[in-house]
Scaffold this motif. Structure first.
Motif: not given
Length: 254
Positions: A16-28
């Motif tokens: 999920l974090a990897e997928g969100l990062r592909r959309f430009g999000f910074t995930v903690e």
């Protein structure tokens, strides 16, 4: 956007974090409720309800007591009560496992648009006093439906003069139904109005918000379910006040 993901299952959190990062999000990523509450405020919180150290509902309550950060619940629970309770405590939306990253991104963007504060008008954009008396913006309207009062400008709701605390989406939903009391609003019409045009996601979210709104109104009879079509807002039969949907202009009527 800085997103805080509170999820104990690395098999879910990693992809999920990897997928969100592909959309430009910074995930903690926080693996339990205590760690999530210790993280400095993010711009969006994705909150799993099934955490190992504390219930996600309690995390939601703690977050909302100190912040207005948008919260999307992530749940594998089938019990509607948990979802309704989370929304009543101030969560902005929820997704049910399993779900796709694209669906979650659409939910994040929709919640962000709703949570974004309105830009106040500059002095040059404000109408002169004479024009203001003639034409009020829609945000100044007050709907009165039996003992229920909805103030669009302040986004406050009162029932029998007692204030009712509604989550932003619950208020939008109530306003949609109150535009034409007694008329049936289709599910698609409600989603397009209270959520967004061409709403992307399961329509079950509407049922959860309807359930939460009914509970806060104290009587399920306020919102009638028209099977196969949608919902309508009507005062319960035992209310002794008459309905009125006329907007009040410039304050309380004389």
């Amino acid at each position: 956007m800085h997103v805080l993901l509170i999820e104990d299952d690395d098999r879910v959190a990693g992809p999920l974090a990897e997928g969100l990062r592909r959309f430009g999000f910074t995930v903690e990523h926080a693996r339990n409720g205590a760690d999530g509450l210790a993280v400095p405020e993010a711009e969006m919180v994705l909150l799993d309800l099934g955490l190992p150290d504390m219930d996600g509902i309690d995390v939601c309550r703690a977050l909302r007591s100190r912040s207005s950060v948008p919260i999307i619940m992530i749940t594998a629970r089938d019990d509607e009560v948990d979802r309704v309770l989370g929304l009543e405590l101030g969560a902005d939306d929820y997704v049910s496992k399993p779900f796709g990253v694209r669906e979650l991104v659409a939910r994040i963007r929709a919640v962000t648009r709703r949570a974004r504060p309105l830009v106040p008008a500059t002095p040059r954009e404000e109408p002169p006093p004479s024009a203001d008396l003639v034409r009020q913006p829609w945000t100044s309207r007050i709907h009165r439906i039996g003992p229920l009062t909805i103030d669009h400008r302040t986004r406050q709701v009162r029932l029998h003069e007692a204030p009712i605390a509604l989550a932003p989406k619950e208020f939008d939903l109530l306003v949609c139904l109150a535009e034409d009391p007694g008329a049936v609003c289709s599910r698609r019409q409600i989603l397009d109005t209270a959520w967004e045009p061409n709403f992307f996601g399961p329509t079950k979210t509407l049922d959860v918000h309807i359930a939460a709104l009914r509970r806060k109104l104290g009587d399920a009879a306020w919102i009638e379910n028209i099977r196969g079509i949608g919902f309508r807002l009507v005062p319960p039969a035992h209310t002794d006040a008459t309905s009125s949907a006329e907007p009040a202009r410039g304050g309380e009527p004389r």
